[in-house]
Design a protein around this motif. Structure first.
Motif, PDB file in Angstrom:
ATOM      1  N   ASP A 180       0.815  -1.216   0.000  1.00  0.00           N
ATOM      2  CA  ASP A 180       0.000   0.000   0.000  1.00  0.00           C
ATOM      3  C   ASP A 180       0.847   1.263   0.000  1.00  0.00           C
ATOM      4  OD1 ASP A 180      -2.742  -0.814  -0.153  1.00  0.00           O
ATOM      5  OD2 ASP A 180      -2.596  -1.576   1.891  1.00  0.00           O
ATOM      6  N   ALA A 181       1.984   1.230   0.667  1.00  0.00           N
ATOM      7  CA  ALA A 181       2.843   2.422   0.704  1.00  0.00           C
ATOM      8  C   ALA A 181       3.378   2.748  -0.689  1.00  0.00           C
ATOM      9  CB  ALA A 181       3.993   2.213   1.690  1.00  0.00           C
ATOM     10  N   PHE A 182       3.816   1.726  -1.429  1.00  0.00           N
ATOM     11  CA  PHE A 182       4.308   1.986  -2.777  1.00  0.00           C
ATOM     12  C   PHE A 182       3.169   2.428  -3.690  1.00  0.00           C
ATOM     13  CE2 PHE A 182       5.056   0.818  -7.178  1.00  0.00           C
ATOM     14  CZ  PHE A 182       6.100   1.690  -7.444  1.00  0.00           C
ATOM     15  N   ILE A 183       2.022   1.788  -3.585  1.00  0.00           N
ATOM     16  CA  ILE A 183       0.877   2.173  -4.407  1.00  0.00           C
ATOM     17  C   ILE A 183       0.511   3.633  -4.149  1.00  0.00           C
ATOM     18  CG2 ILE A 183      -1.607   1.793  -4.763  1.00  0.00           C
ATOM     19  CD1 ILE A 183      -0.975  -1.243  -4.373  1.00  0.00           C
ATOM     20  N   SER A 184       0.522   4.042  -2.905  1.00  0.00           N
ATOM     21  CA  SER A 184       0.219   5.429  -2.570  1.00  0.00           C
ATOM     22  C   SER A 184       1.240   6.373  -3.206  1.00  0.00           C
ATOM     23  CB  SER A 184       0.192   5.607  -1.053  1.00  0.00           C
ATOM     24  OG  SER A 184      -0.094   6.946  -0.721  1.00  0.00           O
ATOM     25  N   GLN A 185       2.509   6.049  -3.078  1.00  0.00           N
ATOM     26  CA  GLN A 185       3.570   6.868  -3.664  1.00  0.00           C
ATOM     27  C   GLN A 185       3.418   6.941  -5.183  1.00  0.00           C
ATOM     28  OE1 GLN A 185       7.520   5.229  -3.396  1.00  0.00           O
ATOM     29  NE2 GLN A 185       8.494   7.164  -3.958  1.00  0.00           N
ATOM     30  N   PHE A 210      -8.188   1.371  -6.295  1.00  0.00           N
ATOM     31  CA  PHE A 210      -8.231   0.660  -7.573  1.00  0.00           C
ATOM     32  C   PHE A 210      -6.954  -0.162  -7.763  1.00  0.00           C
ATOM     33  CE2 PHE A 210      -7.017   0.502 -12.068  1.00  0.00           C
ATOM     34  CZ  PHE A 210      -8.100  -0.172 -12.595  1.00  0.00           C
ATOM     35  N   TRP A 211      -5.801   0.485  -7.620  1.00  0.00           N
ATOM     36  CA  TRP A 211      -4.541  -0.219  -7.848  1.00  0.00           C
ATOM     37  C   TRP A 211      -4.269  -1.274  -6.785  1.00  0.00           C
ATOM     38  CZ3 TRP A 211      -2.467  -0.887 -12.262  1.00  0.00           C
ATOM     39  CH2 TRP A 211      -2.706   0.047 -13.274  1.00  0.00           C
ATOM     40  N   ALA A 212      -4.698  -1.030  -5.562  1.00  0.00           N
ATOM     41  CA  ALA A 212      -4.559  -2.067  -4.525  1.00  0.00           C
ATOM     42  C   ALA A 212      -5.426  -3.272  -4.869  1.00  0.00           C
ATOM     43  CB  ALA A 212      -4.923  -1.512  -3.150  1.00  0.00           C
ATOM     44  N   SER A 246      -7.033  -6.528  -2.978  1.00  0.00           N
ATOM     45  CA  SER A 246      -7.563  -5.984  -1.719  1.00  0.00           C
ATOM     46  C   SER A 246      -9.085  -5.945  -1.699  1.00  0.00           C
ATOM     47  CB  SER A 246      -7.031  -4.572  -1.479  1.00  0.00           C
ATOM     48  OG  SER A 246      -7.633  -3.656  -2.389  1.00  0.00           O
ATOM     49  N   GLY A 247      -9.703  -5.823  -2.860  1.00  0.00           N
ATOM     50  CA  GLY A 247     -11.156  -5.731  -2.918  1.00  0.00           C
ATOM     51  C   GLY A 247     -11.706  -4.401  -2.439  1.00  0.00           C
ATOM     52  N   ARG A 248     -10.857  -3.395  -2.295  1.00  0.00           N
ATOM     53  CA  ARG A 248     -11.325  -2.102  -1.774  1.00  0.00           C
ATOM     54  C   ARG A 248     -12.020  -1.235  -2.817  1.00  0.00           C
ATOM     55  NH1 ARG A 248      -5.905  -1.561   0.985  1.00  0.00           N
ATOM     56  NH2 ARG A 248      -5.451  -0.078  -0.672  1.00  0.00           N
ATOM     57  N   PHE A 249     -11.799  -1.514  -4.086  1.00  0.00           N
ATOM     58  CA  PHE A 249     -12.376  -0.666  -5.126  1.00  0.00           C
ATOM     59  C   PHE A 249     -13.699  -1.236  -5.615  1.00  0.00           C
ATOM     60  CE2 PHE A 249     -13.115   0.583  -9.510  1.00  0.00           C
ATOM     61  CZ  PHE A 249     -12.977   1.955  -9.422  1.00  0.00           C
ATOM     62  N   SER A 250     -14.653  -0.335  -5.747  1.00  0.00           N
ATOM     63  CA  SER A 250     -15.875  -0.696  -6.467  1.00  0.00           C
ATOM     64  C   SER A 250     -16.223   0.494  -7.348  1.00  0.00           C
ATOM     65  CB  SER A 250     -17.017  -1.012  -5.500  1.00  0.00           C
ATOM     66  OG  SER A 250     -17.387   0.136  -4.770  1.00  0.00           O
ATOM     67  N   ALA A 263       8.075  -2.568 -11.469  1.00  0.00           N
ATOM     68  CA  ALA A 263       7.787  -1.731 -12.628  1.00  0.00           C
ATOM     69  C   ALA A 263       7.088  -2.538 -13.716  1.00  0.00           C
ATOM     70  CB  ALA A 263       9.071  -1.107 -13.164  1.00  0.00           C
ATOM     71  N   ASP A 264       7.592  -3.737 -13.996  1.00  0.00           N
ATOM     72  CA  ASP A 264       6.999  -4.573 -15.041  1.00  0.00           C
ATOM     73  C   ASP A 264       5.561  -4.956 -14.712  1.00  0.00           C
ATOM     74  OD1 ASP A 264       9.353  -4.474 -16.469  1.00  0.00           O
ATOM     75  OD2 ASP A 264      10.024  -6.479 -15.876  1.00  0.00           O
ATOM     76  N   ARG A 265       5.283  -5.315 -13.489  1.00  0.00           N
ATOM     77  CA  ARG A 265       3.921  -5.702 -13.118  1.00  0.00           C
ATOM     78  C   ARG A 265       2.938  -4.553 -13.279  1.00  0.00           C
ATOM     79  NH1 ARG A 265       3.815 -10.049  -8.343  1.00  0.00           N
ATOM     80  NH2 ARG A 265       5.646 -11.229  -8.956  1.00  0.00           N
ATOM     81  N   PHE A 266       3.326  -3.378 -12.826  1.00  0.00           N
ATOM     82  CA  PHE A 266       2.444  -2.212 -12.958  1.00  0.00           C
ATOM     83  C   PHE A 266       2.305  -1.789 -14.422  1.00  0.00           C
ATOM     84  CE2 PHE A 266       2.880  -1.752  -8.381  1.00  0.00           C
ATOM     85  CZ  PHE A 266       1.651  -1.248  -8.021  1.00  0.00           C
ATOM     86  N   ARG A 267       3.399  -1.854 -15.168  1.00  0.00           N
ATOM     87  CA  ARG A 267       3.363  -1.480 -16.586  1.00  0.00           C
ATOM     88  C   ARG A 267       2.433  -2.421 -17.350  1.00  0.00           C
ATOM     89  NH1 ARG A 267       8.304  -2.017 -17.374  1.00  0.00           N
ATOM     90  NH2 ARG A 267       8.852   0.098 -16.790  1.00  0.00           N
ATOM     91  N   GLU A 268       2.583  -3.714 -17.135  1.00  0.00           N
ATOM     92  CA  GLU A 268       1.753  -4.699 -17.838  1.00  0.00           C
ATOM     93  C   GLU A 268       0.287  -4.569 -17.452  1.00  0.00           C
ATOM     94  OE1 GLU A 268       3.696  -8.402 -16.981  1.00  0.00           O
ATOM     95  OE2 GLU A 268       5.497  -7.798 -18.095  1.00  0.00           O
ATOM     96  N   ALA A 269       0.009  -4.348 -16.182  1.00  0.00           N
ATOM     97  CA  ALA A 269      -1.382  -4.185 -15.747  1.00  0.00           C
ATOM     98  C   ALA A 269      -1.991  -2.943 -16.390  1.00  0.00           C
ATOM     99  CB  ALA A 269      -1.463  -4.094 -14.224  1.00  0.00           C
ATOM    100  N   ALA A 270      -1.241  -1.855 -16.427  1.00  0.00           N
ATOM    101  CA  ALA A 270      -1.746  -0.625 -17.024  1.00  0.00           C
ATOM    102  C   ALA A 270      -1.993  -0.801 -18.526  1.00  0.00           C
ATOM    103  CB  ALA A 270      -0.777   0.529 -16.770  1.00  0.00           C
TER     104      ALA A 270
END
Length: 150
Positions: free
Chosen positions: A24-29, A65-67, A73-77, A116-123
Motif C-alpha cells: 500500500d505504501a508503494f501504491i500510494s507513492q 483501484f490499484w490495490a 484488496s477488494g477495496r475498489f468498487s 515496474a513490469d507488473r504495474f506497466r503490464e497491468a496498465a
C-alpha cells in the motif's frame, strides 16, 4: 470449494506482490507521483482538471483501484469503463500519453524491475480494455473488426 480456491489464489497473488515490493505504501507513492505529473501535462491535465474537483477523493479511489488490481484488496468498487466512455474525446493518443507518463513514473520510483513490469503490464491491459470499450461504444463491433483488419 471454488471460493476456497479463489481465496487461495488471491492470497498467493498478494504474497507474491508483497514479496517483490508492492504494498500500500508503494501504491500510494505511485498514485500521488503519477497524478502530480498528469495534472501538469499539457495533454492530459486539462481533461482531468475539467472532471476532477476533489483530488484527495480521486487519489484515494485510484489507490484503492490499484490495490485491488495488484494486491487483490477488494477495496475498489466502481465502473471505470463507464467513466472513460463518458469522456468523449479520449482516443489512442490519450491512452499512449497516459501510459508514457505511467512508465516514466515507474522508472523514477519503482523499487525494482519486477514491480515496474507488473504495474506497466497491468496498465497496458487496462488501457487496451478501456480503449476497446470506448471504440465499441462509439462504433459497435464493426469499429473493432475494422481495427483488427488493418
Amino acid at each position: 470449494m471454488t471460493s476456497n480456491h479463489a481465496e487461495q489464489a488471491r492470497a498467493r497473488k498478494m504474497a507474491d506482490a508483497l514479496a517483490c515490493g508492492i504494498d500500500d505504501a508503494f501504491i500510494s507513492q505511485l498514485v500521488e507521483s503519477f497524478y502530480d505529473t498528469v495534472r501538469q501535462d499539457d495533454t492530459l491535465g486539462p481533461i482531468f482538471a475539467e472532471r476532477i474537483g476533489d483530488w484527495p477523493h480521486h487519489l484515494t479511489r485510484m489507490k484503492d483501484f490499484w490495490a485491488s488490481i495488484m494486491l487483490e484488496s477488494g477495496r475498489f468498487s466502481g465502473n471505470p469503463m463507464r467513466k472513460h466512455i463518458a469522456i468523449g474525446e479520449l482516443d489512442e493518443a490519450h491512452f499512449a500519453r497516459w501510459q508514457s507518463l505511467w512508465d516514466q513514473t515507474l522508472a523514477r520510483i519503482a523499487p525494482n524491475a519486477a514491480v515496474a513490469d507488473r504495474f506497466r503490464e497491468a496498465a497496458l491491459r487496462i488501457g487496451e480494455s478501456l480503449l476497446t470499450g470506448i471504440k465499441i461504444d462509439r462504433g459497435g463491433l464493426a469499429a473493432i473488426s475494422a481495427r483488427a483488419a488493418s
